[in-house]
Design a protein around this motif. Structure first.
Motif, PDB file in Angstrom:
ATOM      1  N   GLN A 105      38.644   0.183  92.780  1.00 54.03           N
ATOM      2  CA  GLN A 105      39.063   1.342  92.009  1.00 54.03           C
ATOM      3  C   GLN A 105      38.809   1.219  90.510  1.00 54.03           C
ATOM      4  OE1 GLN A 105      41.494  -0.508  93.833  1.00 54.03           O
ATOM      5  NE2 GLN A 105      41.017   0.566  95.734  1.00 54.03           N
ATOM      6  N   ILE A 106      38.109   0.158  90.095  1.00 50.13           N
ATOM      7  CA  ILE A 106      37.899  -0.066  88.658  1.00 50.13           C
ATOM      8  C   ILE A 106      36.436  -0.417  88.404  1.00 50.13           C
ATOM      9  CG2 ILE A 106      38.669  -1.311  86.597  1.00 50.13           C
ATOM     10  CD1 ILE A 106      41.065  -2.311  88.292  1.00 50.13           C
ATOM     11  N   THR A 107      35.809   0.323  87.485  1.00 54.11           N
ATOM     12  CA  THR A 107      34.466   0.007  86.988  1.00 54.11           C
ATOM     13  C   THR A 107      34.588  -0.266  85.506  1.00 54.11           C
ATOM     14  OG1 THR A 107      33.413   1.432  88.644  1.00 54.11           O
ATOM     15  CG2 THR A 107      32.118   0.874  86.692  1.00 54.11           C
ATOM     16  N   THR A 108      34.014  -1.360  85.015  1.00 56.29           N
ATOM     17  CA  THR A 108      34.182  -1.727  83.612  1.00 56.29           C
ATOM     18  C   THR A 108      32.851  -1.957  82.924  1.00 56.29           C
ATOM     19  OG1 THR A 108      34.319  -4.113  84.019  1.00 56.29           O
ATOM     20  CG2 THR A 108      36.379  -2.862  84.151  1.00 56.29           C
ATOM     21  N   GLU A 109      32.905  -1.780  81.592  1.00 55.26           N
ATOM     22  CA  GLU A 109      31.773  -2.179  80.748  1.00 55.26           C
ATOM     23  C   GLU A 109      32.328  -2.543  79.386  1.00 55.26           C
ATOM     24  OE1 GLU A 109      27.521  -0.815  80.810  1.00 55.26           O
ATOM     25  OE2 GLU A 109      28.295   0.448  79.192  1.00 55.26           O
ATOM     26  N   ALA A 110      32.148  -3.807  78.993  1.00 55.66           N
ATOM     27  CA  ALA A 110      32.545  -4.227  77.640  1.00 55.66           C
ATOM     28  C   ALA A 110      31.548  -3.659  76.646  1.00 55.66           C
ATOM     29  CB  ALA A 110      32.599  -5.751  77.559  1.00 55.66           C
ATOM     30  N   TYR A 111      32.047  -3.160  75.535  1.00 56.00           N
ATOM     31  CA  TYR A 111      31.213  -2.433  74.568  1.00 56.00           C
ATOM     32  C   TYR A 111      31.650  -2.852  73.190  1.00 56.00           C
ATOM     33  CZ  TYR A 111      28.528   1.652  72.974  1.00 56.00           C
ATOM     34  OH  TYR A 111      27.618   2.482  72.394  1.00 56.00           O
ATOM     35  N   TRP A 112      30.791  -3.599  72.511  1.00 58.55           N
ATOM     36  CA  TRP A 112      31.226  -4.163  71.222  1.00 58.55           C
ATOM     37  C   TRP A 112      30.058  -4.265  70.259  1.00 58.55           C
ATOM     38  CZ3 TRP A 112      35.685  -4.111  69.295  1.00 58.55           C
ATOM     39  CH2 TRP A 112      36.108  -5.001  68.280  1.00 58.55           C
TER      40      TRP A 112
END
Length: 259
Positions: free
Chosen positions: A252-259
Motif C-alpha cells: 500500500q506504499i510507493t516511495t521516492e526520496a527527493y532531495w
C-alpha cells in the motif's frame, strides 16, 4: 557527452520565491510516463583547472508537465554555493534562450503503471516533490484507478505552495473526487495544517482534515519528498499495518526520496 545527453533550450521560468523556481525547456526528449524524472544539467568550470575546462554536471529532476504537455518543466530549490550548491546556483542564473543538457530518456517507477488500484490514493509530498504527483494527476490513469485522491503538500512557508493554479484546475475537473491539503510549518496560513506529515498521520489530524480514514484496506500512499520525511512517513504507515508495494509483493506504499 553527445552520445549520452542532448541539448535543450530554456523557454521560460517561474520564480516562486527568491530561491524556489521552475524552469521550462524544449528538448528532443523521448516520451515518458507521468511521475518519472530526467537528468538536467550544465557544463560548469572545473575547480583548479584552466578557465576553458568544463565538466558536465547533471542531477535528476521530476517532470512537472504531463506527457501530453509541452514544454518540459522542472521545479527546484537553489542551494547556495556557500552551502555546497554547485548545479542549482548555475541553473538559477539561466534565462530564456540559454542551453541546458538533458538525458534523452526519463527514468523511475514512481508512476501509475507501478501502483495497484485502491479506493483512495494519498499523495504525500514535501517541497518540490509535488511536481511528480501533479504530472500524474494531469493524466487520466489515476482517475481510472482510484475513487478519490487526496494530495498533501507540506512546505515551510505559504509562498512555497507552488502550482495552485494546477491544483485548482484538477479540483474543478474532478469535483467531489479530489482534495488538496496543504501543510505550512513556519507560519500560519488559512486552510493549512501546521507541523509534519508523519506526525499528522500518527495523531489522526490528517484524516480528520480529509474526512477519510487512512488504512491498508482502502488506501494506497505515494510518498515523495526529502529522505527524512519519506523514512518517517513510511515508519508511521507501517505501524498502521501498511507495507511497501513491490512488483513481487503487493503493498500500500510507493516511495521516492527527493532531495
Amino acid at each position: 557527452m553527445s552520445q549520452k545527453f542532448i541539448e535543450g533550450c530554456v523557454v521560460g521560468r517561474k520564480d516562486h520565491t527568491s530561491n524556489l523556481f521552475s524552469l521550462l525547456f524544449e528538448a528532443p526528449l523521448a516520451s515518458f510516463i507521468a511521475g518519472q524524472y530526467c537528468q538536467v544539467g550544465l557544463k560548469l568550470p572545473v575547480n583548479g583547472e584552466p578557465e576553458a575546462a568544463h565538466a558536465l554536471v547533471m542531477r535528476p529532476y521530476s517532470l512537472v508537465n504531463a506527457p501530453h504537455e509541452r514544454p518540459f518543466e522542472i521545479v527546484l530549490t537553489e542551494v547556495p554555493e556557500r552551502l555546497g550548491g554547485v548545479l542549482t546556483p548555475a541553473l538559477h542564473r539561466l534565462h530564456v534562450g540559454d542551453a541546458v543538457f538533458v538525458s534523452p530518456i526519463a527514468y523511475g517507477f514512481f508512476s501509475m503503471p507501478e501502483v495497484p488500484d485502491a479506493d483512495v490514493l494519498w499523495g504525500l509530498a514535501t517541497g518540490t516533490a509535488n511536481g511528480a504527483l501533479l504530472s500524474c494527476l494531469k493524466t487520466d490513469e489515476p482517475w481510472q484507478k482510484f475513487r478519490k485522491i487526496v494530495l498533501v503538500h507540506a512546505v515551510r512557508t505559504a509562498a512555497e505552495l507552488t502550482y495552485r493554479d494546477q491544483v485548482d484546475a484538477i479540483a474543478r475537473a474532478y469535483p467531489g473526487r479530489f482534495q488538496y491539503i496543504p501543510f505550512v510549518s513556519r507560519e500560519g496560513h488559512d486552510g493549512a495544517l501546521r507541523g509534519r506529515i508523519p506526525n499528522a498521520i500518527a495523531d489522526g489530524s490528517l484524516e480528520a482534515q480529509a474526512g477519510i480514514e487512512l488504512n491498508g484496506e482502502t488506501a494506497h500512499c505515494m510518498v515523495c519528498g526529502n529522505p527524512e520525511m519519506v523514512a518517517d512517513t513510511l515508519a508511521v504507515l507501517k505501524a498502521r499495518g501498511l507495507k511497501k508495494h513491490r512488483r513481487k509483493e503487493a503493498g500500500q506504499i510507493t516511495t521516492e526520496a527527493y532531495w
